[in-house]
Scaffold this motif. Structure first.
Motif, PDB file in Angstrom:
ATOM      1  N   ASP A 484       0.856  -1.189   0.000  1.00 24.00           N
ATOM      2  CA  ASP A 484       0.000   0.000   0.000  1.00 24.00           C
ATOM      3  C   ASP A 484       0.892   1.238   0.000  1.00 24.00           C
ATOM      4  N   LEU A 485       0.763   2.063  -1.034  1.00 22.97           N
ATOM      5  CA  LEU A 485       1.595   3.244  -1.196  1.00 22.97           C
ATOM      6  C   LEU A 485       0.803   4.506  -0.868  1.00 22.97           C
ATOM      7  N   THR A 486       1.515   5.482  -0.345  1.00 20.45           N
ATOM      8  CA  THR A 486       0.901   6.783  -0.087  1.00 20.45           C
ATOM      9  C   THR A 486       1.214   7.699  -1.254  1.00 20.45           C
ATOM     10  N   ILE A 487       0.202   7.978  -2.064  1.00 19.64           N
ATOM     11  CA  ILE A 487       0.347   8.815  -3.258  1.00 19.64           C
ATOM     12  C   ILE A 487      -0.575  10.022  -3.094  1.00 19.64           C
ATOM     13  N   ASP A 488      -0.009  11.218  -3.088  1.00 21.05           N
ATOM     14  CA  ASP A 488      -0.805  12.446  -2.922  1.00 21.05           C
ATOM     15  C   ASP A 488      -1.720  12.350  -1.708  1.00 21.05           C
ATOM     16  N   ALA A 489      -1.139  11.874  -0.608  1.00 23.01           N
ATOM     17  CA  ALA A 489      -1.823  11.781   0.690  1.00 23.01           C
ATOM     18  C   ALA A 489      -2.935  10.743   0.709  1.00 23.01           C
ATOM     19  N   LEU A 542       9.866   3.787 -13.729  1.00 19.96           N
ATOM     20  CA  LEU A 542      10.857   3.216 -12.815  1.00 19.96           C
ATOM     21  C   LEU A 542      11.521   2.051 -13.531  1.00 19.96           C
ATOM     22  N   SER A 543      12.736   2.263 -14.012  1.00 23.65           N
ATOM     23  CA  SER A 543      13.383   1.258 -14.850  1.00 23.65           C
ATOM     24  C   SER A 543      14.870   1.188 -14.558  1.00 23.65           C
ATOM     25  N   TYR A 544      15.370  -0.029 -14.538  1.00 24.65           N
ATOM     26  CA  TYR A 544      16.806  -0.295 -14.465  1.00 24.65           C
ATOM     27  C   TYR A 544      17.331  -0.759 -15.824  1.00 24.65           C
ATOM     28  N   PRO A 605       7.525  -1.775   3.440  1.00 24.41           N
ATOM     29  CA  PRO A 605       6.230  -1.101   3.323  1.00 24.41           C
ATOM     30  C   PRO A 605       6.183   0.242   4.031  1.00 24.41           C
ATOM     31  N   HIS A 606       7.068   0.488   5.001  1.00 26.93           N
ATOM     32  CA  HIS A 606       7.053   1.746   5.741  1.00 26.93           C
ATOM     33  C   HIS A 606       7.906   2.803   5.045  1.00 26.93           C
ATOM     34  N   ARG A 607       9.087   2.418   4.585  1.00 27.30           N
ATOM     35  CA  ARG A 607       9.901   3.344   3.798  1.00 27.30           C
ATOM     36  C   ARG A 607       9.381   3.478   2.363  1.00 27.30           C
ATOM     37  N   GLN A 608       8.558   2.526   1.951  1.00 31.00           N
ATOM     38  CA  GLN A 608       7.934   2.499   0.619  1.00 31.00           C
ATOM     39  C   GLN A 608       9.010   2.492  -0.480  1.00 31.00           C
ATOM     40  N   ILE A 609       9.979   1.600  -0.276  1.00 32.69           N
ATOM     41  CA  ILE A 609      11.047   1.450  -1.257  1.00 32.69           C
ATOM     42  C   ILE A 609      11.155  -0.014  -1.674  1.00 32.69           C
ATOM     43  N   ALA A 610      11.731  -0.214  -2.852  1.00 28.88           N
ATOM     44  CA  ALA A 610      12.083  -1.545  -3.332  1.00 28.88           C
ATOM     45  C   ALA A 610      13.588  -1.715  -3.195  1.00 28.88           C
ATOM     46  N   PHE A 611      14.017  -2.739  -2.480  1.00 32.84           N
ATOM     47  CA  PHE A 611      15.425  -3.116  -2.412  1.00 32.84           C
ATOM     48  C   PHE A 611      15.626  -4.180  -3.483  1.00 32.84           C
ATOM     49  N   ALA A 680      14.853   1.952  -4.646  1.00 31.63           N
ATOM     50  CA  ALA A 680      14.059   2.894  -5.435  1.00 31.63           C
ATOM     51  C   ALA A 680      12.815   3.277  -4.660  1.00 31.63           C
ATOM     52  N   ASP A 681      12.449   4.549  -4.756  1.00 30.08           N
ATOM     53  CA  ASP A 681      11.235   5.067  -4.139  1.00 30.08           C
ATOM     54  C   ASP A 681      10.043   4.666  -5.017  1.00 30.08           C
ATOM     55  N   LEU A 682       9.151   3.874  -4.471  1.00 33.25           N
ATOM     56  CA  LEU A 682       8.024   3.364  -5.255  1.00 33.25           C
ATOM     57  C   LEU A 682       6.942   4.405  -5.466  1.00 33.25           C
ATOM     58  N   THR A 683       6.981   5.485  -4.742  1.00 32.05           N
ATOM     59  CA  THR A 683       5.971   6.526  -4.919  1.00 32.05           C
ATOM     60  C   THR A 683       6.357   7.533  -5.991  1.00 32.05           C
ATOM     61  N   THR A 684       7.662   7.664  -6.261  1.00 31.84           N
ATOM     62  CA  THR A 684       8.118   8.653  -7.246  1.00 31.84           C
ATOM     63  C   THR A 684       8.831   8.034  -8.432  1.00 31.84           C
ATOM     64  N   GLY A 685       9.327   6.803  -8.278  1.00 28.50           N
ATOM     65  CA  GLY A 685      10.121   6.185  -9.337  1.00 28.50           C
ATOM     66  C   GLY A 685      11.587   6.558  -9.286  1.00 28.50           C
ATOM     67  N   GLU A 686      12.021   7.311  -8.279  1.00 26.07           N
ATOM     68  CA  GLU A 686      13.422   7.731  -8.177  1.00 26.07           C
ATOM     69  C   GLU A 686      14.283   6.573  -7.681  1.00 26.07           C
ATOM     70  N   ILE A 687      15.430   6.343  -8.335  1.00 25.23           N
ATOM     71  CA  ILE A 687      16.433   5.426  -7.821  1.00 25.23           C
ATOM     72  C   ILE A 687      17.252   6.201  -6.783  1.00 25.23           C
ATOM     73  N   VAL A 688      17.102   5.830  -5.516  1.00 25.39           N
ATOM     74  CA  VAL A 688      17.677   6.613  -4.417  1.00 25.39           C
ATOM     75  C   VAL A 688      19.174   6.354  -4.292  1.00 25.39           C
ATOM     76  N   TRP A 689      19.564   5.097  -4.321  1.00 28.54           N
ATOM     77  CA  TRP A 689      20.987   4.744  -4.313  1.00 28.54           C
ATOM     78  C   TRP A 689      21.177   3.461  -5.101  1.00 28.54           C
ATOM     79  N   MET A 690      22.424   3.278  -5.591  1.00 33.13           N
ATOM     80  CA  MET A 690      22.747   2.103  -6.388  1.00 33.13           C
ATOM     81  C   MET A 690      24.260   1.898  -6.343  1.00 33.13           C
ATOM     82  N   HIS A 691      24.687   0.694  -5.901  1.00 34.84           N
ATOM     83  CA  HIS A 691      26.106   0.404  -5.736  1.00 34.84           C
ATOM     84  C   HIS A 691      26.431  -0.940  -6.377  1.00 34.84           C
TER      85      HIS A 691
END
Length: 795
Positions: A484-489, A542-544, A605-611, A680-691
């Motif tokens: 469950d994602l929080t999108i526009d509140a 959101l693409s790699y 689910p709390h940080r709403q990110i995909a590892f 990656a942030d699942l609410t915005t599609g931003e890749i936050v970090w990648m190593h």
């Protein structure tokens, strides 16, 4: 004639080496130019030849010419690779070593003039200077990483409630812990501050190793065990089901399903078991033989059965199917034991067992069906069947009828939303993978899609296609993750679907509509005779998906195999992603190994990110016209026993030759890194970090732990404590990462390849355990093993 002095012999030897290297580079460079490639290799080769000739003639200009070669190589390498150590090293390593040899006093002393200017007295000075500059550039590259994306994931909201779905936080009841497929543990005892204190709590060996008679190459130990109550449950490659004590690793019971011999297997594995808790017991169900089986484990077997077991005793639940199993070959066309079975665990929810299965890839056009079926979890009665080639007829078939042969199948893991009453099924395409000229409209509609089926009836509610007219074996490979994602509140029930081509599709799981944008982009055209290509293909926001390869991306241990890779690239058809397979041979990138494969992703689910663990390996695909339906065109001889002749495509117009894109010495032709960890942030599609992630310690002939970034096969798990775990890299380690930054915090050496997804549970002693399987993967060539290893903090 006087014998040659050792000094003159050294000159001749070095001149010969320079001449041979120069000839190879000039000849290969000329070939590359004819194909439209770089002029560097020809020019460098001519420079080496000139150096050799001048050296033999005793001319100091030999050193000056080679100084120009070194300077030109450095400029070319920086232009193509920047400050990226491994591409720089393979471009400049050979000329640096040759230059250092040329500066040996036994070489330079005869070239010096006793009088004259500085260059006359020190002819090696220009070469020494450019070598020093090259060394400085190399050292500078050690402190840069152009592939790294630095960032930090936001902390989880304070006071966020643990997400358990009615499952105790310390247990693991399904492949992804729950049927939502997040691979998220609510346990928080292990944190970034203490993870480096993890130690082996116990180790168990199943005794089941690959390499037995009848085993296919791809015999693998890929299981993610379950933790239910006071027991762990797992299955082995040869289909044994084992119960262990979670605190000691002691074996409690073992079940042998007595698998039929002589199977036509392409894969032999078991990724996990299905589980039905006691509360799901159907009221008034026939106990059969006096056995209640209040809870049940469900095990799919390689000979096409689905067995129900009592978790307490490991004995069959006789009331299921009448004798404890159901025959998955019922109503199947083209019965060939081993050619169809489920390598992945079924979904067991709402008293329904939902199961798909794998069929042989690229063997023939007369394979079993890819039908998805729902069975009554208590009795084993068939409730519905969904055939992608006949999607609206879901009532059980009458006696004597069969499902559609060769229809798209689901070999991976499904997910389920009990509240919505939907099961989400990832589908592949219809074999053969690389030719689709004979596919029906319905097959085309559902191939390479994620499909939402009604749990009660099996009817499709929606589907989302990730590839149109798939010709690349881009099966939807991984379990969808529900979050469950929080999108526009607002809270939006989402589904995140990883794909082999690197897209992560974020969809509304109620309707299949994209939450993050999806764009149709123009795709390459020109399929083989009798086939066609789709005009466009979908791409997620959101693409790699990696950038297209070109000559500057080619790599090798030396200039020579790098040159060979550039020549090979120019000889292949390549127009970027979705280049159609061809008779000349096409480069397929990403390859069918996938940016993502069955291990999938883990979702916090709390940080709403995909590892996630994106991997990058190119493959080649060459179609070979078939003249008959019996001859072998790809295999040099018929496989032993009942094993199938892979990639022959009997019944299709073409066989296919598939292989990794490798240099003549067996290294990837594309430059590293080949594997990463990322968030990656699942609410915005931003890749936050990648190593980049992993070393070549267990891939290279010499076990050097160079941190080049290697592929992973086997998924990650994230925990509420802020640590993620991964064991599937091609080096034999389990690692712990800081979820916020991706930094590697801990690792432990494994006795074999860890190509499975870890899990985490709580023991009776109150400790949080991380459980890892180390059994290896036959197709990848990682070391075979049979180990189950539990790690925990010291008591």
């Amino acid at each position: 004639m006087a014998a040659a002095s050792p000094r003159s012999a050294l000159v001749w030897i070095l001149a010969a080496v320079l001449a041979l290297c120069g000839l190879a580079l000039a000849a290969g460079g000329g070939w590359l130019i004819a194909l439209g490639g770089s002029w560097f290799y020809l020019i460098a080769g001519l420079g080496l030849l000139a150096t050799a000739a001048l050296l033999v003639a005793g001319r100091p200009a030999a050193l000056w010419v080679f100084a120009a070669v070194v300077a030109g190589t450095l400029a070319w390498a920086l232009r193509e690779a920047g400050l990226d150590w491994w591409p720089l090293a393979t471009r400049g390593g050979l000329v640096f070593v040759l230059g250092a040899l040329l500066l040996l006093p036994w070489i330079t002393r005869p070239l010096r003039a006793p009088t004259g200017g500085t260059l006359a007295r020190r002819p090696g000075l220009p070469l020494a200077v450019v070598l020093a500059v090259s060394l400085a550039v190399a050292v500078a590259s050690w402190f840069t990483d152009p592939h790294r994306i630095a960032g930090r994931v936001a902390e989880a909201p304070a006071g966020a409630a643990a997400e358990t779905f009615g499952i105790p936080a310390g247990e693991w009841h399904a492949y992804g812990r729950t049927h939502d497929g997040k691979r998220y543990s609510p346990l928080a005892q292990i944190t970034p501050e203490n993870v480096d204190r993890l130690e082996v709590a116990w180790e168990y060996h199943t005794g089941d190793m690959r390499g037995q008679p009848g085993d296919p190459t791809e015999t693998t130990f890929e299981v993610t065990p379950l933790k239910i109550g006071d027991r762990l449950f797992l299955c082995t490659p040869h289909q044994f089901v084992i119960a262990l004590d979670p605190d000691t690793g002691e074996e409690l019971w073992r079940f042998d399903p007595k698998i039929q011999g002589e199977l036509a297997l392409q894969h032999l594995t078991c990724r996990g078991l299905g589980y039905r808790p006691p509360a799901a017991q159907a009221a008034g169900a026939d106990a059969g033989a006096g056995e209640r089986c209040d809870a049940r484990l469900y095990m799919p077997t390689a000979d096409g059965r689905l067995i129900a077991l009592d978790p307490e005793t490991g004995t069959r639940c006789e009331q299921f199917g009448g004798n404890g199993d159901v025959d998955l070959w019922q109503h199947m066309p083209n019965v060939n034991p081993g050619a169809y079975y489920s390598t992945s665990p079924p979904v067991v929810t709402r008293d329904v067992v939902v199961i798909g299965g794998t069929v042989l890839d690229n063997v023939s056009t007369s394979e079993p069906s890819g039908v998805i079926r729902g069975f009554d979890a208590a009795t084993g009665d068939l409730l519905w069947n969904w055939d992608p080639a006949n999607p609206t007829q879901t009532d059980p078939l009458p006696e004597g009828e069969t499902y559609t042969p060769n229809s798209p199948n689901s070999w991976s893991i499904s997910a389920a939303d009990e509240d919505l009453g939907l099961v989400y099924v990832p589908l592949g395409n219809q074999p053969p993978d690389q030719f689709g000229g004979n596919r029906s409209a319905m097959v085309e509609r559902y191939s390479t899609s994620v499909v939402a089926l009604d749990l009660r009836t099996g009817m499709p509610r929606w589907h989302f296609q990730t590839v149109h007219h798939d010709l690349w074996d881009y099966d939807v490979p991984a379990q969808p993750s529900l979050v469950d994602l929080t999108i526009d509140a607002e809270t939006v029930p989402a589904l995140v679907q990883p794909t082999k081509q690197g897209d992560l599709y974020v969809l509304d799981r109620r309707t299949g509509e994209p939450i993050l944008p999806v764009t149709e982009v123009v795709a390459p055209q020109g399929a083989a005779e009798g086939d066609h290509t789709a005009a466009t293909q979908p791409v997620s926001a959101l693409s790699y998906d990696p950038p297209p390869l070109d000559g500057a991306d080619m790599w090798g241990a030396t200039l020579f195999d790098q040159l060979a890779c550039r020549i090979q690239l120019k000889q292949l058809r390549y127009e970027g992603r979705y280049t159609p397979p061809s008779l000349q041979g096409s480069l397929i990138y990403p390859g069918n190994f996938g940016v993502f494969n069955w291990g999938g992703i883990a979702v916090d689910p709390h940080r709403q990110i995909a590892f996630s663990t994106p991997a990058y390996l190119a493959f080649t695909s060459r179609l070979i016209p078939r003249e008959d339906d019996e001859s072998l065109y790809v295999n040099t001889k018929a496989p032993e026993g009942s094993l199938p002749a892979l990639n022959e495509n009997f019944g299709a117009p073409y066989a296919v030759e598939l292989k990794p894109f490798l240099s003549p010495i067996g290294l990837p032709c594309q430059q590293p890194p080949w594997g990463y960890v990322s968030a990656a942030d699942l609410t915005t599609g931003e890749i936050v970090w990648m190593h980049k992630n992993g070393t070549v310690r267990d891939m290279a002939p010499v076990p050097l732990p160079f941190a080049m970034g290697v592929p992973d096969l086997g998924g990650p798990v994230v925990t509420a404590g802020g640590v993620a775990f991964l064991s599937g890299t091609l080096d034999y380690y389990v690692r712990g990462y800081d979820v916020a930054t991706g930094d590697e915090l801990w690792r432990a050496r494994l006795p074999a390849g860890g190509q499975a997804t870890p899990m985490s549970y709580e023991g009776a002693d109150g400790r949080q355990y991380v459980l890892v399987i180390a059994g290896g993967h036959g197709s990848l060539g990682t070391k075979a093993g049979d180990a189950v290893i539990a790690y925990a903090l010291p008591q």
